[in-house]
Design an enzyme around this catalytic site. Structure first.
Site: not given
Ligand code: GRF
Length: 191
Positions: A105, A13, A146
């Site tokens: 993504h 998060g 996506d």
């Molecule tokens: C991000 O890199 C997002 O793009 C990917 O998962 C990660 C989530 O990270 N799909 P966080 O939960 O926001 O720390």
């Protein structure tokens, strides 16, 4: 009227927290709800501390998304942001928030997109395939993984000795620096 944002996550998060911090100063929109489909105590505490509703999307409940949809309606949510959210968004939600669901993504779509393409799986493949570039894509969400209209992309040139881990860190930095601003622009100028 200020717009209300719901942020959905499956991971730690860090993007959700970063988005909350950004919108705390905004006159245009604010984060009204953080939703996680994984038990996430630190994120729950964070939400409580900053006065944002927290919702655990429990897959074990039948109709778990229906209940969530009713909750978003009750909170007058205007935009839904997927920040590392790994469940497929159901048709009902896509229709309810047509053109108002935004996903991030960690690759340059259409490369490394689709089912199973998330997080470290992507970065591993990018390194394995000796790609010169990777990056992020922010896009609208439709019913396919996506494949919604692209709003924004940012390219990153891999370093000579880039590893999966260093790439993941670089990509996350890029996500943090661009995602909130692009959300704001999209709210100001929706589809
Ligand atoms: C991000 O890199 C997002 O793009 C990917 O998962 C990660 C989530 O990270 N799909 P966080 O939960 O926001 O720390």
């Amino acid at each position: 009227m200020k717009k209300n944002i719901a942020v959905l996550v499956s991971g730690k998060g860090s993007n959700a927290k970063n988005i909350c911090a950004f919108f705390q100063k905004s006159e245009i929109a604010s984060v009204k709800l953080i939703c996680s489909n994984k038990k996430n105590r630190p994120l729950k505490s964070f939400s409580n501390e900053i006065g944002v509703n927290y919702y655990f999307l429990d897959k074990r409940n039948v109709d778990f998304f229906d209940e969530f949809i009713n909750y978003t309606k009750a909170l007058n949510i205007d935009f839904v942001v997927l920040a590392g959210f790994l469940l497929k968004v159901p048709k009902k939600l896509v229709e309810l928030y047509a053109g108002k669901i935004i996903n991030i993504h960690p690759s340059l779509l259409p490369k490394y997109g689709g089912k199973g393409m998330y997080g470290m799986n992507i970065h591993n493949l990018v390194i394995k395939n000796k790609e010169k570039y990777s990056g992020i894509t922010i896009h609208f969400v439709n019913e396919e993984y996506d494949s919604g209209a692209i709003i924004f992309q940012h390219k990153y040139e891999l370093k000579k000795n880039e590893t999966t881990e260093s790439l993941a860190k670089e990509i996350q930095k890029i996500e943090h620096s661009f995602f909130p601003k692009i959300i704001l622009e999209t709210i100001k100028k929706p589809l």
